[in-house]
Design an enzyme around this catalytic site. Structure first.
Site, PDB file in Angstrom:
ATOM      1  NE  ARG A  36      36.352  35.970  41.084  1.00 16.39           N
ATOM      2  CZ  ARG A  36      36.546  36.334  42.345  1.00 16.39           C
ATOM      3  NH1 ARG A  36      36.573  35.423  43.284  1.00 16.39           N
ATOM      4  NH2 ARG A  36      36.750  37.587  42.654  1.00 16.39           N
ATOM      5  NE  ARG A  40      41.087  30.775  44.478  1.00 10.39           N
ATOM      6  CZ  ARG A  40      41.053  31.604  45.507  1.00 10.39           C
ATOM      7  NH1 ARG A  40      41.996  31.569  46.409  1.00 10.39           N
ATOM      8  NH2 ARG A  40      40.065  32.452  45.656  1.00 10.39           N
ATOM      9  NE  ARG A  49      47.637  33.135  38.973  1.00  3.51           N
ATOM     10  CZ  ARG A  49      47.029  33.400  40.116  1.00  3.51           C
ATOM     11  NH1 ARG A  49      45.734  33.428  40.182  1.00  3.51           N
ATOM     12  NH2 ARG A  49      47.725  33.658  41.200  1.00  3.51           N
ATOM     13  CG  ASP A  85      40.731  41.497  40.469  1.00  5.95           C
ATOM     14  OD1 ASP A  85      40.201  40.441  40.835  1.00  5.95           O
ATOM     15  OD2 ASP A  85      40.701  42.545  41.146  1.00  5.95           O
ATOM     16  CE1 TYR A 160      38.617  44.420  48.207  1.00  5.28           C
ATOM     17  CE2 TYR A 160      37.229  45.011  46.354  1.00  5.28           C
ATOM     18  CZ  TYR A 160      37.634  44.090  47.297  1.00  5.28           C
ATOM     19  OH  TYR A 160      37.068  42.845  47.337  1.00  5.28           O
TER      20      TYR A 160
HETATM   21  O1  CP3 Z   1      35.702  34.220  35.642  1.00  6.65           O
HETATM   22  C1  CP3 Z   1      35.498  35.413  35.994  1.00  6.65           C
HETATM   23  O2  CP3 Z   1      34.480  35.758  36.582  1.00  6.65           O
HETATM   24  C2  CP3 Z   1      36.495  36.471  35.541  1.00  6.65           C
HETATM   25  C3  CP3 Z   1      37.486  36.875  36.421  1.00  6.65           C
HETATM   26  C4  CP3 Z   1      37.310  37.826  37.577  1.00  6.65           C
HETATM   27  C5  CP3 Z   1      38.265  37.868  38.610  1.00  6.65           C
HETATM   28  N1  CP3 Z   1      37.974  38.906  39.452  1.00  6.65           N
HETATM   29  C6  CP3 Z   1      39.407  36.963  38.706  1.00  6.65           C
HETATM   30  C7  CP3 Z   1      39.973  36.718  40.040  1.00  6.65           C
HETATM   31  C8  CP3 Z   1      36.381  38.829  37.840  1.00  6.65           C
HETATM   32  C9  CP3 Z   1      35.152  39.197  37.063  1.00  6.65           C
HETATM   33  C10 CP3 Z   1      36.820  39.497  39.028  1.00  6.65           C
HETATM   34  C11 CP3 Z   1      36.160  40.669  39.599  1.00  6.65           C
HETATM   35  C12 CP3 Z   1      36.359  40.965  41.017  1.00  6.65           C
HETATM   36  N2  CP3 Z   1      37.521  41.037  41.717  1.00  6.65           N
HETATM   37  C13 CP3 Z   1      35.312  41.357  41.872  1.00  6.65           C
HETATM   38  C14 CP3 Z   1      33.883  41.488  41.479  1.00  6.65           C
HETATM   39  C15 CP3 Z   1      33.258  40.150  41.344  1.00  6.65           C
HETATM   40  C16 CP3 Z   1      32.861  39.511  42.625  1.00  6.65           C
HETATM   41  O3  CP3 Z   1      33.386  38.427  42.910  1.00  6.65           O
HETATM   42  O4  CP3 Z   1      32.034  40.084  43.345  1.00  6.65           O
HETATM   43  C17 CP3 Z   1      35.872  41.620  43.136  1.00  6.65           C
HETATM   44  C18 CP3 Z   1      35.132  42.040  44.381  1.00  6.65           C
HETATM   45  C19 CP3 Z   1      37.278  41.432  43.018  1.00  6.65           C
HETATM   46  C20 CP3 Z   1      38.317  41.606  44.061  1.00  6.65           C
HETATM   47  C21 CP3 Z   1      39.004  40.317  44.287  1.00  6.65           C
HETATM   48  N3  CP3 Z   1      40.002  39.830  43.485  1.00  6.65           N
HETATM   49  C22 CP3 Z   1      38.715  39.322  45.265  1.00  6.65           C
HETATM   50  C23 CP3 Z   1      37.676  39.456  46.343  1.00  6.65           C
HETATM   51  C24 CP3 Z   1      39.575  38.235  45.016  1.00  6.65           C
HETATM   52  C25 CP3 Z   1      39.616  36.878  45.720  1.00  6.65           C
HETATM   53  C26 CP3 Z   1      40.696  36.739  46.704  1.00  6.65           C
HETATM   54  C27 CP3 Z   1      40.894  35.263  47.038  1.00  6.65           C
HETATM   55  O5  CP3 Z   1      41.986  34.761  46.810  1.00  6.65           O
HETATM   56  O6  CP3 Z   1      39.936  34.618  47.515  1.00  6.65           O
HETATM   57  C28 CP3 Z   1      40.369  38.576  43.911  1.00  6.65           C
HETATM   58  C29 CP3 Z   1      41.370  37.716  43.266  1.00  6.65           C
HETATM   59  C30 CP3 Z   1      40.871  37.029  42.056  1.00  6.65           C
HETATM   60  N4  CP3 Z   1      40.284  37.655  40.996  1.00  6.65           N
HETATM   61  C31 CP3 Z   1      40.945  35.641  41.785  1.00  6.65           C
HETATM   62  C32 CP3 Z   1      40.399  35.444  40.515  1.00  6.65           C
HETATM   63  C33 CP3 Z   1      40.282  34.144  39.749  1.00  6.65           C
HETATM   64  C34 CP3 Z   1      41.601  34.586  42.691  1.00  6.65           C
HETATM   65  C35 CP3 Z   1      43.069  34.679  42.453  1.00  6.65           C
HETATM   66  C36 CP3 Z   1      43.708  33.315  42.548  1.00  6.65           C
HETATM   67  O7  CP3 Z   1      43.351  32.437  41.769  1.00  6.65           O
HETATM   68  O8  CP3 Z   1      44.610  33.195  43.388  1.00  6.65           O
END
Ligand code: CP3
Length: 353
Positions: A36, A40, A49, A85, A160
């Site tokens: 990540r 954000r 975004r 994602d 999920y």
């Molecule tokens: O920089 C990086 O690591 C690359 C981007 C990345 C995202 N998701 C972007 C994202 C990666 C590698 C993921 C994988 C992902 N998505 C995982 C496995 C990694 C981990 O964190 O364990 C999981 C479990 C998800 C499912 C998911 N998608 C979650 C739990 C969330 C967060 C929800 C929230 O708003 O708190 C997302 C959304 C997401 N994926 C965001 C990002 C940057 C946030 C979206 C936003 O900016 O509004």
């Protein structure tokens, strides 16, 4: 902060510190990137975004390239991670889902019976043309800095899909795993094929390493992991073997599974902050590199504390055959990016020969 080209990326024809560490070869410094690292915590991310839903951003190659590059411009990280994602390939095969801000992936019709499992079709490159386009463009922009491709692990994707959204306890998921083992195996087999296809697409477009995020598999005990999850993860890693790119495997709370996650076929085992790296070396055994494992929350402590803990992670990491520095999970959204910039420089300085 400008990128320090002497330490961040290798020049043309020169192997990157990140790829060398994954391959357990000598490194000029311990490589570092952050899960990540795009997201954000960066004001430029929030700006890029603004008004664009997450899944729409993931399907726009121009935005994917911009967001993936943002942390690489700001920090001297040794690798970039593809901005996408884990649910993107599921959406691409027609699953009705959304990513709700502050919540995570939400599935309209959760998968709970054989008919729903059988509707999960294989992923084809034509389903994700934006991913191919973005990875190809990134490979050019990144120069010597490798791009890490990724996919969701079978347990985490299944959770999920079955729960319909995020879950702390994975009740329904485990109920299927324990109670309907044949249906569970069929579901995980399909998810493994989808993850393998998504990873192959990224590698063929130019990704130079892959990470399988089975983030929530730490909720499963070792024996159930061995029988109900590992065969499917192994299928994914085996499908990637011919490409000869390092394969990283990560989950949260997986202290009791580290050896098995290596056995599944990873070259690099990701470790969260709960198990010290020198202990993780013993649990994983020979022939593997490790990735990790500073607690992401340490970045809210004073700098002296961060620096001490970083040196401790590096010292323990030296007992591994290869060490890629990372946090034990993703960057928390309120993290100060300047602290991450300083952390990258500290890892490089402390580990340079
Ligand atoms: O920089 C990086 O690591 C690359 C981007 C990345 C995202 N998701 C972007 C994202 C990666 C590698 C993921 C994988 C992902 N998505 C995982 C496995 C990694 C981990 O964190 O364990 C999981 C479990 C998800 C499912 C998911 N998608 C979650 C739990 C969330 C967060 C929800 C929230 O708003 O708190 C997302 C959304 C997401 N994926 C965001 C990002 C940057 C946030 C979206 C936003 O900016 O509004």
């Amino acid at each position: 902060m400008p990128q320090d080209s002497a330490t961040a990326a290798s020049g043309p024809g020169e192997e990157s510190a990140f790829l060398l560490a994954c391959r357990r070869r000598p490194v000029p410094h311990t490589p570092v990137w952050f899960m990540r690292q795009a997201g954000r915590s960066l004001p430029e991310y929030r700006e890029a975004r603004a008004g664009i839903p997450m899944l729409e951003a993931c399907a726009r190659p121009d935005l994917v390239v911009e967001i993936t590059m943002q942390p690489v411009r700001r920090y001297a990280v040794d690798a970039a991670i593809f901005f996408s994602d884990i649910v993107v390939p599921l959406k691409a095969i027609g699953i009705d889902l959304d990513i709700k801000p502050g919540v995570g992936p939400v599935i309209a019709d959760p998968i709970r019976d054989a008919a729903a499992v059988d509707r999960l079709r294989p992923l084809e490159p034509g389903d994700v043309p934006f991913a191919t386009e973005a990875v190809q463009a990134l490979t050019g922009e990144l120069g010597g800095t490798p791009l890490i491709g990724f996919a969701g692990g079978p347990f985490t994707l299944a959770s999920y899909l079955i729960e319909g959204g995020p879950s702390k306890t994975h009740d329904r998921t485990k109920a299927m795993m324990y109670g309907e083992p044949e249906l569970w195996a069929r579901l995980l087999d399909r998810l493994a094929d989808i993850a393998a296809a998504y990873l192959k697409i990224q590698v063929e477009a130019g990704a130079r390493a892959i990470q399988l995020f089975d983030s929530w598999v730490g909720g499963v005990g070792p024996e159930d992991y061995r029988t109900s999850v590992l065969p499917h993860s192994r299928k994914i890693f085996e499908a990637l073997a011919p490409y000869d790119v390092p394969r990283i495997h990560f989950g949260v709370g997986t202290g009791e599974l580290l050896g098995l996650m290596g056995e599944a076929g990873a070259d690099v085992v990701g470790v969260d902050w709960r198990v010290p790296l020198d202990e993780a070396v013993l649990r994983v055994g020979p022939g593997k590199a490790l990735q990790g494992n500073l607690d992401p929350a340490i970045l809210f402590a004073p700098w002296d504390v961060i620096a001490d803990r970083t040196r401790d992670v590096l010292a323990r990491g030296r007992t591994a055959e290869g060490h890629v520095f990372n946090l034990g999970h993703g960057v928390l959204p309120t993290t100060d990016p300047d602290k991450l910039a300083r952390l990258v420089d500290l890892v490089h300085e402390e580990s340079a020969r």
